[in-house]
Motif scaffolding. Structure first.
Motif, PDB file in Angstrom:
ATOM      1  N   THR A   1      -0.491   3.221   4.475  1.00 34.29           N
ATOM      2  CA  THR A   1       0.498   4.127   3.876  1.00 34.29           C
ATOM      3  C   THR A   1       1.897   3.805   4.384  1.00 34.29           C
ATOM      4  O   THR A   1       2.876   3.818   3.620  1.00 34.29           O
ATOM      5  CB  THR A   1       0.140   5.583   4.201  1.00 34.29           C
ATOM      6  OG1 THR A   1      -1.166   5.860   3.680  1.00 34.29           O
ATOM      7  CG2 THR A   1       1.140   6.550   3.595  1.00 34.29           C
TER       8      THR A   1
ATOM      9  N   VAL B   1      10.727   7.485   7.542  1.00 34.23           N
ATOM     10  CA  VAL B   1      10.333   6.107   7.842  1.00 34.23           C
ATOM     11  C   VAL B   1      11.572   5.244   8.062  1.00 34.23           C
ATOM     12  O   VAL B   1      11.635   4.418   8.984  1.00 34.23           O
ATOM     13  CB  VAL B   1       9.453   5.542   6.713  1.00 34.23           C
ATOM     14  CG1 VAL B   1       9.219   4.042   6.901  1.00 34.23           C
ATOM     15  CG2 VAL B   1       8.110   6.278   6.658  1.00 34.23           C
TER      16      VAL B   1
ATOM     17  N   ARG C   1       9.853  11.758   3.114  1.00 35.15           N
ATOM     18  CA  ARG C   1       8.990  10.938   3.956  1.00 35.15           C
ATOM     19  C   ARG C   1       9.584   9.539   4.139  1.00 35.15           C
ATOM     20  O   ARG C   1       9.582   8.975   5.237  1.00 35.15           O
ATOM     21  CB  ARG C   1       7.599  10.822   3.335  1.00 35.15           C
ATOM     22  CG  ARG C   1       6.661   9.908   4.098  1.00 35.15           C
ATOM     23  CD  ARG C   1       6.360  10.431   5.500  1.00 35.15           C
ATOM     24  NE  ARG C   1       5.328  11.463   5.453  1.00 35.15           N
ATOM     25  CZ  ARG C   1       5.087  12.320   6.452  1.00 35.15           C
ATOM     26  NH1 ARG C   1       5.818  12.257   7.548  1.00 35.15           N
ATOM     27  NH2 ARG C   1       4.136  13.220   6.353  1.00 35.15           N
ATOM     28  N   GLU C   2      10.127   8.969   3.051  1.00 38.03           N
ATOM     29  CA  GLU C   2      10.752   7.643   3.147  1.00 38.03           C
ATOM     30  C   GLU C   2      11.974   7.690   4.067  1.00 38.03           C
ATOM     31  O   GLU C   2      12.253   6.727   4.786  1.00 38.03           O
ATOM     32  CB  GLU C   2      11.134   7.140   1.758  1.00 38.03           C
ATOM     33  CG  GLU C   2       9.927   6.771   0.897  1.00 38.03           C
ATOM     34  CD  GLU C   2      10.262   6.704  -0.587  1.00 38.03           C
ATOM     35  OE1 GLU C   2       9.377   6.378  -1.381  1.00 38.03           O
ATOM     36  OE2 GLU C   2      11.425   7.004  -0.958  1.00 38.03           O
TER      37      GLU C   2
ATOM     38  N   HIS D   1       5.418   2.794   2.358  1.00 35.43           N
ATOM     39  CA  HIS D   1       6.708   3.479   2.538  1.00 35.43           C
ATOM     40  C   HIS D   1       7.801   2.486   2.953  1.00 35.43           C
ATOM     41  O   HIS D   1       8.935   2.562   2.481  1.00 35.43           O
ATOM     42  CB  HIS D   1       6.578   4.575   3.598  1.00 35.43           C
ATOM     43  CG  HIS D   1       5.874   5.805   3.118  1.00 35.43           C
ATOM     44  ND1 HIS D   1       6.162   6.418   1.925  1.00 35.43           N
ATOM     45  CD2 HIS D   1       4.879   6.548   3.699  1.00 35.43           C
ATOM     46  CE1 HIS D   1       5.396   7.491   1.771  1.00 35.43           C
ATOM     47  NE2 HIS D   1       4.593   7.580   2.834  1.00 35.43           N
TER      48      HIS D   1
ATOM     49  N   LYS E   1       9.076   0.548  -0.015  1.00 38.32           N
ATOM     50  CA  LYS E   1       9.954   1.357  -0.865  1.00 38.32           C
ATOM     51  C   LYS E   1      11.327   1.532  -0.222  1.00 38.32           C
ATOM     52  O   LYS E   1      12.352   1.509  -0.908  1.00 38.32           O
ATOM     53  CB  LYS E   1       9.313   2.719  -1.133  1.00 38.32           C
ATOM     54  CG  LYS E   1       8.088   2.656  -2.036  1.00 38.32           C
ATOM     55  CD  LYS E   1       7.478   4.049  -2.225  1.00 38.32           C
ATOM     56  CE  LYS E   1       6.244   3.994  -3.111  1.00 38.32           C
ATOM     57  NZ  LYS E   1       5.618   5.327  -3.269  1.00 38.32           N
TER      58      LYS E   1
END
Length: 975
Positions: free
Chosen positions: A941, A918, A914-915, A945, A948
């Motif tokens: 959310t 992004v 998911r990161e 992300h 991170k």
């Protein structure tokens, strides 16, 4: 090619070194060796291969941050300083505290005054010079031991004096335990020292390596071009031309690119990356100086030989070069060896010698005086004309350079005829264009040459040919009607292929048909073109009139090439409009043609039929056709057909779900044919579709506009209607229902006007979705049923499946969810069979949602949940991240979301999947809101992300993410 022009005043500014490109393997291997001290590495390579740049890279590597990095270089001096490079390196050894030193180290005080405070007192000199030198060697070794972990980098070792070589041998024989040494050495140096003389013989406990640097490959040259020209990417043709022009030699590549960058400010944008610019580029000053330095070091006969080779311009046998230079026998052999040893000429295979790259040849050619050039070119004509097979193109070039105009015209036309016969389309066009540009031609000559040009130009696509043909038709009012009609016919055919000029092209073709009343076979080509319905909004019924005329003239034609052209176009046209007999007729055709012209027509048929079959949904059949069609077209010189087939290829990859690297390949293809409408539009459709599935809606709309979605009268209608289908879904995804309906209205009107509904397979389901969401039920029903009538009895598998999808959408919109789910399942099975995986997954998703919306809370719900989760996984594997996010959002909405069956894992400093999504969207400049919309996440959310991603990549800002992502490679990539 050879014409000399005065060099303009210029200022060339070097902006420092570039990033090291194309040497990752070498650097990795060297670093691995150097970390296992004691170690010694020798880097060798021809001039310009980047030895010094590689040393710069090693000096800055983080692996050696804790060690002292000491650098020195040998200089090409007549009387070098004793031990010069070693002492230069040791000057900076005192930057941090040294270990203990014995009194013997004091002998270095006079040699290293920078270290005076760190060295013991200087001892009394010894009477014996040999003993004194030995004490100096011991002192150097002791100082290196006192440095602790150290990396010594010595450049240009080929210029080392004997004292330095002896010192290096002494150190190599007993290397300090914490010392690593890298020495760079130029091969092919005239210094007199062979590689065997490099002082690098070490003991068995020393890790050693010898690294030979060769030229960069095409990919590395492209990356270097992107950096130096500050472009996000460069096209494949430009990269290939740059590699060819520089032989991949890093120094030559960099200097050429700097010259290109300097030229960009005074040239039109379109010229900056053209082949013509590369071929006419002034030799960069530093490269010119390097070549001139080597030339000056040669004896007189070798210089004459090098200049003769420069005038010949192509690799040639020694006897040919020698005859031009007036050399033979031992004198020729000696001169050739001198040019080879001096790095001026090279052996290029097949007992042929010449220059490694065109800029080196040009640098030598520029040293030849004007009168000598004329003499050498005149002599070259005599030498080459006497060969068993005279090289016509070279003879034309030499004749022009020697000022022999009539001779040049003769050889150029003969060379063009030869190129046409061999299928070398580009060379034939170049030659004919050059002669037609000459102001001294008579009208009969112009008519003859223009006729040849107009005919061969149809095999390729060159916008400059259009300008030439227009000029000739305007300037020569008294041309015979048949000649004028021939030229005009080709002009019209070329215009039809050009963006925005379809209407004018058809007008020119109709005019040509009337002028060719006495040339029925030529007129038949024009009739045949007007019979093809794929482009623009002219109704099929108009084209069918011309189809009838084409059938009438076919029986009266005897020319086998023209009969094959008409038959091939009729087959592909029938296939395009859904006539299943076309395939039967194709399979009955002969597989090979007897002449080049017949092979061109067969290649065109394979390529055009591949396009037709792909639109019909016969994807496996189309895949085989396009592969073989491209091969045939390339072999026959049918460059236009080959280009169109490459457009079909990328669209096939798109619909079949082969998306890895597809965006880059499609952009390169589009850039290679910027003026060729069909290719630009087809590529834009693919790029728009790929952008849409990534949620990049603004980019998608830009690409779809370039696919002529807003100007259907100028584009291939299958592309336009498919682009409209994508656009409607993009607008619906952003809840712009009115905009989606407007796009549907325009596209449906275009489909109705054209009257070929098999091309609307991508449009109809999307239009039905837009109309039902707007409550425009009558339009929704009408378009689906009109589509059903239009495809009835047609050979179009994809249309039959699209009809199922359209009807399922109508059922679902009316709340008939169970029935809709059943029909969606049928559509999904149909798309899977084609195969069209993205559409198949979409139908599976809609079937699952229809069952969930039925609200029965039965065991079927569990199956629907499983199907929806499976669709999310399938979308993710395909690369459709936004669609995967939508499915997971729907699962959450139904209280059924569960993590991937693969389970959660800790990613540490790696980016999670998911990161990574992004990070890629950040690299594309997307805002948090756009990312949230694209991935169906909450803004909060997304903020987490993004934080991170910044932390894990070590990025200072969001804009820094794009740069770091270019080199990001997760350690888990191979797991």
């Amino acid at each position: 090619m050879w014409l000399a022009t005065p060099r303009p005043t210029s200022v060339s500014v070097r902006a420092g070194s570039t990033a090291l490109v194309g040497r990752d393997v070498e650097v990795s291997a060297i670093v691995k060796i150097l970390l296992r001290r004691p170690a010694a590495v020798l880097i060798e390579g021809e001039p310009g291969m980047g030895r010094s740049r590689l040393l710069d890279e090693l000096a800055g590597r983080r692996e050696f941050a804790a060690a002292r990095v000491l650098r020195g270089a040998c200089q090409p001096m007549r009387e070098p300083f004793p031990f010069g490079p070693v002492l230069e390196a040791l000057r900076s050894a005192g930057d941090r505290p040294l270990g203990p030193l014995s009194p013997v180290a004091g002998v270095l005080r006079p040699l290293l005054p920078e270290l005076a405070e760190s060295l013991p007192p200087q001892p009394e000199p010894l009477a014996d010079p040999c003993a004194e030198r030995h004490r100096q060697f011991r002192a150097v070794r002791e100082l290196l031991i006192a440095c602790g972990p150290a990396l010594v980098l010595i450049d240009d070792l080929q210029w080392a004096d004997e004292g330095t070589r002896d010192l290096m041998r002494f150190l190599a024989a007993a290397m300090p335990a914490e010392l690593a040494v890298v020495a760079a050495y130029r091969t092919g140096s005239p210094s007199g020292h062979g590689s065997a003389g490099i002082p690098f013989r070490t003991r068995a406990n020393v890790q050693t390596a010898r690294v030979t640097l060769g030229p960069l490959d095409v990919e590395a040259v492209g990356k270097l071009a992107e950096e130096l020209l500050d472009l996000p990417r460069v096209s494949a043709p430009f990269t290939a031309k740059l590699h060819e022009s520089t032989a991949g030699i890093p120094f030559v590549v960099e200097e050429t690119l700097r010259a290109l960058r300097d030229a960009a400010g005074r040239l039109p944008i379109g010229e900056v990356l053209s082949d013509r610019l590369l071929e006419s580029l002034e030799v960069p000053i530093s490269l010119r100086e390097a070549i001139t330095e080597r030339l000056d070091a040669l004896p007189g006969p070798a210089v004459r030989l090098a200049r003769a080779a420069a005038v010949l311009a192509v690799p040639s046998e020694p006897a040919v070069i020698g005859e031009l230079a007036g050399l033979d026998g031992d004198e020729l052999r000696a001169a050739l060896l001198s040019t080879l040893d001096g790095g001026v000429l090279g052996e290029l295979g097949g007992d042929r010698y010449g220059f490694r790259h065109p800029l080196a040849r040009k640098a030598v050619y520029d040293t030849v005086s004007g009168p000598e050039r004329t003499l050498l070119h005149s002599r070259a004509i005599q030498v080459l004309a006497d060969q068993p097979v005279p090289p016509l193109t070279l003879l034309a070039n030499h004749s022009r350079a020697a000022g022999r105009t009539e001779q040049w015209r003769h050889y150029a036309e003969a060379a063009a005829d030869e190129a046409i016969a061999r299928g070398d389309t580009s060379r034939a066009i170049d030659l004919l264009q050059s002669v037609l540009a000459d102001a001294g031609l008579g009208e009969d000559d112009i008519a003859r040459l223009a006729t040849k040009l107009s005919q061969v130009a149809l095999r390729g696509f060159r916008p400059d040919v259009i300008e030439t043909l227009e000029r000739i038709l305007e300037d020569l009012a008294d041309l015979r009607p048949s000649v004028r009609g021939t030229i005009r016919l080709s002009l019209g055919m070329l215009l039809v292929r050009t963006i925005g000029r379809l209407g004018r092209g058809r007008v020119e073709v109709e005019k040509a048909i009337t002028e060719l009343v006495d040339e029925p076979e030529l007129a038949a080509r024009g009739i045949n073109l007007l019979a093809q319905p794929i482009d623009g909004l002219t109704p099929l019924s108009w084209h069918e009139v011309w189809m009838g005329r084409a059938r009438e003239v076919f029986g009266r034609i005897e020319d086998p090439e023209l009969r094959l052209a008409l038959l091939g176009d009729r087959i592909s046209t029938q296939a395009h409009i859904g006539d299943g007999s076309a395939w039967t007729e194709f399979t009955a055709l002969p597989d090979q043609g007897g002449s080049v012209a017949e092979r061109v027509q067969l290649a065109r048929l394979w390529c055009n039929l591949a396009d037709a079959q792909s639109w019909a949904g016969h994807l496996t059949r189309a895949e085989k056709l396009v592969t073989e069609g491209i091969r045939r077209a390339t072999d026959a010189g049918a460059l236009y057909a080959a280009g169109l087939a490459q457009g079909t290829r990328v669209r096939l990859d798109w619909v079949r779900g082969d998306w890895s690297g597809l965006a880059e390949a499609t952009e390169q293809l589009r850039d290679a044919y910027p003026d060729l409408g069909p290719i630009v539009m087809e590529c834009s459709l693919v790029l728009g579709g790929l952008s849409a599935v990534r949620g990049e809606f603004a980019a998608a709309q830009r690409h779809l506009a370039a696919a002529s979605v807003h100007a259907p009268e100028q584009g291939p209608i299958p592309v336009v209607l498919s682009a409209a289908g994508v656009l409607i879904r993009v607008l619906l995804a952003t809840d712009d229902v009115d905009g989606a309906c407007a796009a549907a209205d325009n596209a449906v009107a275009a489909a109705r006007r054209k009257g070929v509904w098999v091309w609307a397979a991508a449009l109809v389901p999307a239009a039905a979705e837009a109309y039902t969401r707007a409550g425009r039920w009558s339009e929704a029903d009408a378009v689906v049923e009109e589509f059903a009538r239009g495809i009835d009895g047609k050979d179009s598998p994809v249309s039959r499946v699209a009809l199922l999808a359209g009807r399922a959408i109508l059922l679902d919109a009316r709340g008939k969810h169970p029935a809709a789910a059943t029909v969606f399942d049928e559509a999904a099975a149909g798309y899977e069979a084609l195969p069209m995986p993205y559409q198949a997954i979409g139908a599976r998703e809609r079937a699952a949602l229809s069952r969930l919306n039925a609200g029965r809370h039965t065991a079927g719900d569990r199956k629907a949940i499983e199907d929806l989760a499976a669709a999310a996984e399938a979308y993710e594997r395909l690369g459709a991240t936004r669609d995967a996010g939508r499915c997971r959002h729907q699962l959450r909405e139904h209280g059924a979301w569960a993590p991937s069956q693969r389970g959660r894992r800790g990613y540490g400093q790696e980016l999670s999947p998911r990161e990574l999504e992004v990070a890629r969207m950040l690299s594309d400049g997307r805002t948090n809101r756009e990312i949230a919309d694209g991935l169906f996440l909450s803004p909060r959310t997304v903020e987490q992300h993004v934080a991170k991603v910044l932390r894990k990549l070590g990025a200072r800002s969001r804009t820094d993410v794009a740069r770091r992502m270019t080199t990001y490679a997760p350690a888990s990539a191979d797991r």
